[in-house]
Write an enzyme that holds these catalytic residues in place. Structure first.
Site, mmCIF file in Angstrom:
data_model
loop_
_atom_site.group_PDB
_atom_site.id
_atom_site.type_symbol
_atom_site.label_atom_id
_atom_site.label_comp_id
_atom_site.label_asym_id
_atom_site.label_seq_id
_atom_site.Cartn_x
_atom_site.Cartn_y
_atom_site.Cartn_z
ATOM 1 N N ASP A 115 71.064 44.494 28.892
ATOM 2 C CA ASP A 115 69.595 44.494 28.852
ATOM 3 C C ASP A 115 69.060 43.071 28.666
ATOM 4 O O ASP A 115 67.854 42.852 28.769
ATOM 5 C CB ASP A 115 69.066 45.407 27.736
ATOM 6 N N ASP B 123 65.866 36.226 26.249
ATOM 7 C CA ASP B 123 66.192 36.768 24.931
ATOM 8 C C ASP B 123 66.907 35.774 24.041
ATOM 9 O O ASP B 123 68.114 35.826 23.839
ATOM 10 C CB ASP B 123 66.989 38.070 25.063
HETATM 11 P P1 AMP Z 1 67.262 42.333 21.578
HETATM 12 O O1 AMP Z 1 68.504 42.203 20.738
HETATM 13 O O2 AMP Z 1 66.143 41.442 21.149
HETATM 14 O O3 AMP Z 1 67.557 42.210 23.024
HETATM 15 O O4 AMP Z 1 66.705 43.812 21.332
HETATM 16 C C1 AMP Z 1 67.430 44.961 21.647
HETATM 17 C C2 AMP Z 1 66.540 46.163 21.581
HETATM 18 O O5 AMP Z 1 66.030 46.344 20.257
HETATM 19 C C3 AMP Z 1 65.326 46.111 22.477
HETATM 20 O O6 AMP Z 1 65.086 47.428 22.916
HETATM 21 C C4 AMP Z 1 64.240 45.650 21.539
HETATM 22 O O7 AMP Z 1 62.957 46.013 21.988
HETATM 23 C C5 AMP Z 1 64.612 46.378 20.266
HETATM 24 N N1 AMP Z 1 64.106 45.726 19.047
HETATM 25 C C6 AMP Z 1 64.531 44.575 18.487
HETATM 26 N N2 AMP Z 1 63.851 44.307 17.356
HETATM 27 C C7 AMP Z 1 62.940 45.292 17.191
HETATM 28 C C8 AMP Z 1 61.930 45.595 16.215
HETATM 29 N N3 AMP Z 1 61.717 44.799 15.170
HETATM 30 N N4 AMP Z 1 61.215 46.713 16.397
HETATM 31 C C9 AMP Z 1 61.423 47.526 17.449
HETATM 32 N N5 AMP Z 1 62.348 47.313 18.390
HETATM 33 C C10 AMP Z 1 63.113 46.210 18.276
HETATM 34 MG MG MG Z 2 66.586 42.083 24.655
#
Ligand code: AMP
Ligand code: MG
Length: 484
Positions: A254, A264
């Protein structure tokens, strides 16, 4: 002449309109005490957005999603993804919103997207918010990547929301306004494929081709052409990461774009001492996303991309697999070619034609780097410095490099070309921490200064010596955090 200040930006909602199955209409949370922390002026100019407007009350409200043009249709995007090898069928923007697309000053379509704008239907128990420190970090590192010429999403602004967010402690909240050529990910295709709706998958392919690879519009087999293009874009991107010592840290499917832009900026870091096993993310216990593993992980992710495309590649599943495999087989060659060409440039040997000699020289350099644990970034500037100044007044190269140096200098490297290809300044971990620490205390000056330094990575400037130096010994082992 009286030119009225624009009072908004024009946003389209092409993604939401063409792919409603992947878009959940949603609104940002109010930001009660919104305050602009940083604004990316060069990027605003590229986008043709008026700075006065962005700094105004309405502009800051746009940057937090709280006052949008009437036609805007903000959405949270749906996607799936393999996280550390484990498949999650429903990730999506848990704390982000696509506000829409805008046409930049050169006529290109760019996504305007918010991160930290509140919980969406994809929040999965997360709070939907983001803290000031990590959003400033993304701003800084993505600007550095852009200045290094590496494809990346950009950061238009960071706005403090006035809301406190709960992490290990309470922290001031922020929204990052992110700009990307799109937010289509490998995980977007995994999500579409998992619905079993092949026409949806084909629509997604067509959308991706139109946005990123318009030359492929008339391809005989569009999904195959897209697969090939993404393999090429990622081979080139990962080679560039490896050449500058960038460790992404969370290469889940993702977090891999279809455009070939870096996305990211969570637990990423620039490597200090050369080490293929370098891992900075606190959650990457097994070292899956270690520096030296990135090309293989990218290939693994591209296999997941190909799998998602299979139903659209050919009606006959055996033929679809054969087509995908043939395409995927090209990744290693494309990656190696890009990386080797980059190394030849980093060593000032662009004009050298003898592949066997340069390949051996490069392989031996990698062995030396690894055996001697040298600071990766500065080594290349020290090499050119040492080659200029044979009397040895300043540039220190470990003695283990002596015979290698002789072989290399015998090839008459172009030292000025080297300095144009090897950064003097990167966002070194200790400098990033120093700047973010001060920013969290309310002093943005060190942050602004560091942004200014890394925006011009190749030109050594007097007075900036400390920005070019490795971390002091007592900085210790560096750890970064995800999902912050
Ligand atoms: P990432 O590691 O930033 O790529 O995030 C992975 C997933 O977790 C994605 O679906 C993000 O939208 C979700 N996510 C990360 N942090 C949060 C948060 N604080 N609240 C809601 N969703 C989150
Ligand atoms: Mg992400």
């Amino acid at each position: 002449m009286n030119v009225a200040t624009p009072t908004t930006v024009e946003l389209t909602s092409r993604f939401a309109r063409e792919l409603p199955e992947l878009a959940a209409p949603w609104q940002a949370e109010p930001a009660p005490g919104a305050r602009l922390l940083v604004l990316n002026e060069p990027l605003a100019a590229e986008l043709g957005i008026d700075l006065g407007f962005l700094r105004s009350d309405d502009g800051v409200k746009l940057l937090t999603g709280n006052r949008l043009p009437a036609a805007a249709a903000p959405v949270a995007q749906a996607y799936a993804g393999h996280q550390f090898g484990t498949y999650s069928p429903r990730l999506g923007d848990g704390r982000a919103l696509l506000l829409g697309e805008l046409v930049d000053a050169r006529g290109g379509l760019r996504d305007l997207h918010l991160k930290g704008s509140g919980p969406t239907p994809f929040a999965r128990g997360g709070d939907g918010f983001a803290a000031v420190g990590p959003m400033l970090r993304e701003y800084l590192i993505s600007e550095a990547m852009h200045a290094l010429g590496i494809p990346t999403t950009r950061s238009l602004a960071v706005v403090a929301t006035g809301r406190m967010v709960r992490r290990e402690m309470m922290l001031p909240g922020a929204v990052l306004a992110r700009v990307a050529s799109s937010h289509l990910r490998v995980g977007s295709f995994q999500y579409a494929a998992a619905t079993g709706d092949v026409p949806l998958l084909r629509r997604l392919v067509a959308h991706a081709i139109e946005r990123h690879y318009p030359d492929l519009t008339d391809a005989e087999n569009p999904p195959l052409a897209l697969l090939q293009a993404v393999i090429g874009a990622q081979a080139s991107l990962i080679a560039q990461w490896m050449l500058v010592g960038f460790v992404h840290g969370v290469m889940n499917t993702d977090n891999m774009t279809i455009s070939g832009e870096t996305i990211d900026y969570g637990p990423c870091a620039f490597m200090d001492d050369f080490d293929p096993r370098a891992v900075y993310s606190s959650i990457d216990i097994g070292g899956r996303y270690a520096f030296g593993s990135q090309p293989l992980v990218a290939e693994w992710n591209l296999v997941r991309f190909a799998e998602a495309l299979l139903p659209a590649l050919d009606d006959d599943s055996d033929r679809a697999v054969a087509l995908a495999q043939e395409c995927l087989g090209g990744f290693r060659r494309q990656y190696s070619t890009a990386w080797s060409a980059g190394m030849v440039t980093k060593l000032g040997l662009r004009e050298i034609r003898d592949d066997a000699v340069t390949s051996a020289l490069i392989a031996d350099l990698v062995d030396l780097l690894q055996a001697n644990r040298v600071d990766y970034t500065s080594l290349f500037r020290r090499l050119s410095g040492a080659a200029r100044d044979r009397s040895g007044s300043g540039e220190e190269i470990p003695p283990a490099f002596d015979s290698w140096m002789q072989r290399w200098t015998a090839l008459a490297p172009d030292l000025d070309a080297m300095d144009a290809a090897n950064p003097a300044y990167i966002p070194r971990n200790h400098l990033v921490e120093e700047a973010l620490g001060a920013a969290t205390e309310g002093d943005l000056e060190p942050f602004e200064r560091l942004v200014g330094v890394v925006r011009e990575p190749y030109a050594s400037r007097p007075g900036l010596e400390r920005y070019a130096q490795p971390a002091p010994e007592d900085f210790g082992r560096y750890r970064t955090f995800c999902g912050t």
